[in-house]
Scaffold this motif. Sequence first.
Motif, PDB file in Angstrom:
ATOM      1  N   UNK A   7      -4.568  -7.108   4.192  1.00 36.81           N
ATOM      2  CA  UNK A   7      -3.808  -6.925   5.425  1.00 36.81           C
ATOM      3  C   UNK A   7      -2.443  -6.288   5.163  1.00 36.81           C
ATOM      4  N   UNK A   8      -1.760  -6.735   4.114  1.00 42.13           N
ATOM      5  CA  UNK A   8      -0.437  -6.192   3.786  1.00 42.13           C
ATOM      6  C   UNK A   8      -0.505  -4.717   3.414  1.00 42.13           C
ATOM      7  N   UNK A   9      -1.625  -4.281   2.861  1.00 48.28           N
ATOM      8  CA  UNK A   9      -1.792  -2.904   2.379  1.00 48.28           C
ATOM      9  C   UNK A   9      -2.903  -2.180   3.127  1.00 48.28           C
ATOM     10  N   UNK A  64     -13.793  -6.863  -3.842  1.00 45.54           N
ATOM     11  CA  UNK A  64     -13.923  -5.733  -4.760  1.00 45.54           C
ATOM     12  C   UNK A  64     -12.592  -5.358  -5.366  1.00 45.54           C
ATOM     13  N   UNK A  65     -12.591  -4.266  -6.108  1.00 46.22           N
ATOM     14  CA  UNK A  65     -11.384  -3.836  -6.816  1.00 46.22           C
ATOM     15  C   UNK A  65     -10.329  -3.297  -5.857  1.00 46.22           C
ATOM     16  N   UNK A  66      -9.092  -3.561  -6.202  1.00 46.04           N
ATOM     17  CA  UNK A  66      -7.944  -3.127  -5.412  1.00 46.04           C
ATOM     18  C   UNK A  66      -7.709  -1.629  -5.624  1.00 46.04           C
ATOM     19  N   UNK A  67      -7.494  -0.852  -4.546  1.00 50.28           N
ATOM     20  CA  UNK A  67      -7.259   0.583  -4.728  1.00 50.28           C
ATOM     21  C   UNK A  67      -5.932   0.860  -5.425  1.00 50.28           C
ATOM     22  N   UNK A  68      -5.880   1.971  -6.151  1.00 50.87           N
ATOM     23  CA  UNK A  68      -4.697   2.301  -6.943  1.00 50.87           C
ATOM     24  C   UNK A  68      -3.447   2.432  -6.096  1.00 50.87           C
ATOM     25  N   UNK A  74       5.471   0.474  -3.949  1.00 48.87           N
ATOM     26  CA  UNK A  74       6.771   0.057  -4.475  1.00 48.87           C
ATOM     27  C   UNK A  74       7.195  -1.341  -4.029  1.00 48.87           C
ATOM     28  N   UNK A  75       6.673  -1.816  -2.936  1.00 56.31           N
ATOM     29  CA  UNK A  75       7.046  -3.158  -2.489  1.00 56.31           C
ATOM     30  C   UNK A  75       6.453  -4.234  -3.383  1.00 56.31           C
ATOM     31  N   UNK A  76       5.547  -3.856  -4.272  1.00 52.67           N
ATOM     32  CA  UNK A  76       4.911  -4.816  -5.164  1.00 52.67           C
ATOM     33  C   UNK A  76       5.409  -4.693  -6.602  1.00 52.67           C
ATOM     34  N   UNK A  79       6.217  -7.997  -8.429  1.00 54.53           N
ATOM     35  CA  UNK A  79       4.975  -8.714  -8.731  1.00 54.53           C
ATOM     36  C   UNK A  79       4.327  -8.138  -9.991  1.00 54.53           C
ATOM     37  N   UNK A  80       4.282  -6.818 -10.093  1.00 50.24           N
ATOM     38  CA  UNK A  80       3.679  -6.170 -11.260  1.00 50.24           C
ATOM     39  C   UNK A  80       4.507  -6.420 -12.525  1.00 50.24           C
ATOM     40  N   UNK A  81       5.820  -6.416 -12.386  1.00 53.82           N
ATOM     41  CA  UNK A  81       6.678  -6.675 -13.547  1.00 53.82           C
ATOM     42  C   UNK A  81       6.439  -8.085 -14.073  1.00 53.82           C
ATOM     43  N   UNK A  82       6.391  -9.064 -13.183  1.00 55.10           N
ATOM     44  CA  UNK A  82       6.148 -10.443 -13.611  1.00 55.10           C
ATOM     45  C   UNK A  82       4.752 -10.589 -14.213  1.00 55.10           C
TER      46      UNK A  82
END
Length: 116
Positions: A7-9, A64-68, A74-76, A79-82
């Motif tokens: 939903x967020x993406x 399924x897999x999350x799209x690239x 950028x809002x994530x 999250x990716x850094x952590x």
Amino acid sequence: MDWTTVEKNWAAYTPRVLTRWPGLDEDEVLATDGDLDRFAEYLAIATSQSVQGARDEARGWAEGEEPADAKMDPTRDNERIFDSAKNIPVGEDVYSADADFGDDRIPEPPMDRKAG
């Protein structure tokens, strides 16, 4: 992944939705804003199935897999850094220069040439 991520993406997931259900109208899909109930109602009508069946199908698809482009949103970034901290070896200080732990001092071979 859970539906909240979808939903967020939603804009990033819309092409995958249209690939999975090619008979859907892109504007109608986008108009649901990723709301599972609204999307399930639209999907049920478009595919001639029950709303619960459509909801279950949508949830199964979301696993399924999350799209690239959703991953690279950028809002994530935080999250990716952590998440990347999970890949730091024991004993390595996260703030240390990468050169202290890798092959950064070894020059790259010129293009079109193999390292000897």
